[in-house]
Write a protein that holds these residues in place. Structure first.
Motif, PDB file in Angstrom:
ATOM      1  N   GLY A 109       0.809  -1.217   0.000  1.00 25.17           N
ATOM      2  CA  GLY A 109       0.000   0.000   0.000  1.00 25.17           C
ATOM      3  C   GLY A 109       0.841   1.265   0.000  1.00 25.17           C
ATOM      4  O   GLY A 109       0.723   2.104  -0.901  1.00 25.17           O
ATOM      5  N   ASP A 110       1.725   1.422   1.000  1.00 26.36           N
ATOM      6  CA  ASP A 110       2.527   2.658   1.003  1.00 26.36           C
ATOM      7  C   ASP A 110       3.531   2.656  -0.142  1.00 26.36           C
ATOM      8  O   ASP A 110       3.865   3.713  -0.691  1.00 26.36           O
ATOM      9  CB  ASP A 110       3.179   2.965   2.367  1.00 26.36           C
ATOM     10  CG  ASP A 110       3.910   1.804   2.979  1.00 26.36           C
ATOM     11  OD1 ASP A 110       4.374   0.926   2.231  1.00 26.36           O
ATOM     12  OD2 ASP A 110       4.043   1.778   4.221  1.00 26.36           O
ATOM     13  N   LEU A 111       3.985   1.476  -0.534  1.00 26.60           N
ATOM     14  CA  LEU A 111       4.879   1.369  -1.690  1.00 26.60           C
ATOM     15  C   LEU A 111       4.213   1.954  -2.943  1.00 26.60           C
ATOM     16  O   LEU A 111       4.831   2.717  -3.698  1.00 26.60           O
ATOM     17  CB  LEU A 111       5.189  -0.115  -1.926  1.00 26.60           C
ATOM     18  CG  LEU A 111       6.410  -0.448  -2.757  1.00 26.60           C
ATOM     19  CD1 LEU A 111       7.681  -0.006  -2.039  1.00 26.60           C
ATOM     20  CD2 LEU A 111       6.469  -1.961  -3.009  1.00 26.60           C
ATOM     21  N   ALA A 112       2.930   1.586  -3.152  1.00 25.78           N
ATOM     22  CA  ALA A 112       2.206   2.039  -4.346  1.00 25.78           C
ATOM     23  C   ALA A 112       1.956   3.549  -4.317  1.00 25.78           C
ATOM     24  O   ALA A 112       2.011   4.208  -5.351  1.00 25.78           O
ATOM     25  CB  ALA A 112       0.884   1.284  -4.477  1.00 25.78           C
ATOM     26  N   VAL A 113       1.696   4.085  -3.139  1.00 25.04           N
ATOM     27  CA  VAL A 113       1.479   5.533  -3.025  1.00 25.04           C
ATOM     28  C   VAL A 113       2.813   6.266  -3.194  1.00 25.04           C
ATOM     29  O   VAL A 113       2.940   7.180  -4.011  1.00 25.04           O
ATOM     30  CB  VAL A 113       0.817   5.888  -1.679  1.00 25.04           C
ATOM     31  CG1 VAL A 113       0.846   7.398  -1.430  1.00 25.04           C
ATOM     32  CG2 VAL A 113      -0.616   5.374  -1.663  1.00 25.04           C
ATOM     33  N   ASN A 114       3.835   5.837  -2.447  1.00 24.82           N
ATOM     34  CA  ASN A 114       5.133   6.522  -2.527  1.00 24.82           C
ATOM     35  C   ASN A 114       5.731   6.421  -3.933  1.00 24.82           C
ATOM     36  O   ASN A 114       6.328   7.373  -4.430  1.00 24.82           O
ATOM     37  CB  ASN A 114       6.111   5.928  -1.514  1.00 24.82           C
ATOM     38  CG  ASN A 114       5.738   6.286  -0.077  1.00 24.82           C
ATOM     39  OD1 ASN A 114       5.075   7.287   0.158  1.00 24.82           O
ATOM     40  ND2 ASN A 114       6.144   5.467   0.864  1.00 24.82           N
TER      41      ASN A 114
END
Lengths: 360, 360
Positions: free
Chosen positions: A93-98
């Protein structure tokens, strides 16, 4: 064979490669086509660029930059298939946003709005989807972007691996900086914003298939604040920015060398690598320069602005470990050379094969 | 139980549903969560909206509309997992381009730029990827949009189903039309732009699992030209537009009824359904109103503008089979009623379960 002869041969090979049209030799997709290295580049050029060809796609940067209704915008997308979905320091999740925030940031844009498309495997725990969504929401808040539109598809068991996420993003270019790998010039300095390889090594170790333990966590982070700090200090002197994901710093440097027709000379000693990452890479037999980061960028700036750029990066929490790692030279064009700790020089090619599948 | 008592009960149920927070009862994702009906709506509200909540996402329209650098833009995304990848009338490539073009169009925007993220399964034929890319390029040219940025990931054999594509798109709002399902008012007319259910039935038959033969091809098409024709004729009178994909026309009408707090009354006889689609639906035991289209839209327009809107749609090749199918009433709010050919009335609820998995 002397080093010079070898370089000469590589140069001739590159010239020949440029002259012929990119061609995918394989009849079927291999893992290497997704590794971000040579096979990925060939696939993109021979299949996608060949079909979609247009002036905005052609530079093959991390995002496209265009005008619309008087605004100058950047637009980008990335699909995420990382395995495992949850790992030390982050999750899909944070990987995809960042990742999408960073692709917009290195275009020189202020990231504004994100979309999220989910492909879920039947049987995927709803609780895991909640965790991923919560992590995306936190990452979006940290990067000051909003997730404003999305889509969800479900496929049968065995037709995915839990959850894949594709984010796209729109950003606003507020200054007239024209960044691009083709803009590097002899005399420029090459910086990295922090220690390299942490994300890739974290993922490899998180799979638990290797009998290696190391205290490493993913470097996944939004780079927009760091880019803003750099632009505020030396905005006019920045030639290009790239976040060093698949294929690592080595692949980015090769893209710069190829696109700008310059040489990039890197001092091995100057490249920051944390000891546990270096240790794990030695055991895995991989060069940390090829290992993905998800919160580090390569910056090429005018040589005279190198120290100011370094100070600007180091003044931001995400750039505390920044370093000047090399210089751009005019010769040999198209190549990345590494000056080793022992005084030798070797050529750093783009990534071949896929030593680290599905790290993002 | 009389019809009125039944409706009263349904109304009370809807009121109760609105008062309580959406909650996913299942512990694991099921195919129904991806079908576009009731389970999808609950998942979106209980997981994604709950995590990402912001004013742009909240309307849950087909795309988000916002201002950036003085421009008014629409932004949308859709993931495509259709099986089979190639089917009569189209493939995953043109479906992915048209789908995003259509989501932008029904926001009232002129589609400009698309992104494409590919998740490929190891072993997928490169030739198939070429076909898909060529089809995307043709669809983009037909819709006058450019694919300007993209990404490719590869997963191991058995972790995908050949090829998944996620497109996102940016469009420009050139007129101040504020379209939205909540804008429907009593007295409005409801139109569909052509015969319904062709895409969904085509996909079901293309799988070859059913012993049914029918001369049906997908209706996949870009709707931006048709929307422009409608706006040119009755721009001020258009309340909302929606392309009728997963969940079909029935689900769109329910979203309108729910969001606007109105009743939608549809004349069964007026809904255009081509005979082979009707025949296949009868054999499959599905109502064509629930079957996905990929090149048809529902338009709600001011009642007085109904005939002009119909003429505008019919004047465009993609709207030749358009029809006025019903009216918006004030009572019973939140419900879609179907007046059957036999003079009866029945409630058309949103899609429950997933009779047609992976149709887009």
């Amino acid at each position: 064979m002397t080093e010079t002869t070898r370089e000469q041969q590589v140069l001739e090979r590159i010239d020949r490669a440029r002259q012929r049209k990119a061609r995918v030799r394989e009849e079927r997709i291999t893992m290497a086509h997704g590794a971000g290295g040579k096979a990925t580049q060939t696939l993109i050029e021979a299949v996608f660029l060949d079909a979609f060809r247009n002036p905005l796609l052609e530079p093959l940067e991390d995002g496209a930059v265009f005008g619309a209704g008087g605004a100058r915008l950047a637009f980008t997308t990335d699909s995420y298939v990382v395995s495992p979905l949850f790992f030390p320091g982050g999750d899909i999740g944070d990987l995809a946003v960042n990742g999408t925030v960073n692709d917009l940031s290195v275009c020189g844009a202020r990231p504004l709005y994100l979309s999220a498309g989910f492909v879920l495997e039947e049987g995927f725990p709803v609780e895991d989807l909640r965790r991923i969504s919560a992590s995306m929401a936190r990452a979006a808040a940290a990067a000051e972007v909003s997730i404003v539109t999305g889509d969800t598809k479900v496929v049968q068991r065995g037709k995915a691996d839990g959850c894949y996420v594709t984010t796209a993003g729109v950003g606003l270019l507020e200054r007239d900086a024209r960044l691009g790998v083709a803009h590097a010039r002899p005399g420029d300095a090459v910086l990295v914003s922090g220690p390299v390889g942490e994300h890739g090594v974290t993922i490899m170790l998180a799979r638990g298939e290797l009998d290696i333990e190391a205290d490493v966590t993913s470097d996944t982070a939004p780079l927009n604040g760091l880019v803003a700090a750099l632009q505020a200090a030396v905005g006019e002197e920045v030639r290009c920015l790239r976040d060093a994901t698949r294929g690592g710093v080595a692949t980015i440097l090769n893209e710069i060398a190829r696109a700008a027709g310059v040489a990039v000379v890197v001092e091995e000693d100057a490249v920051p690598v944390r000891p546990p990452v270096r240790g794990a890479c030695e055991l895995l037999g991989i060069d940390p320069l090829y290992v993905a980061c998800e919160g580090r960028m390569v910056a090429v700036v005018d040589g005279d602005a190198a120290e100011s750029a370094l100070a600007a990066l180091r003044g931001h929490p995400l750039g505390a470990g920044a370093a000047i790692v090399g210089r751009v030279r005019d010769d040999p064009p198209g190549l990345v050379l590494l000056k080793t700790a022992f005084g030798g020089t070797r050529i750093i090619d783009v990534l071949v094969g896929d030593p680290l599948p599905r790290i993002c």
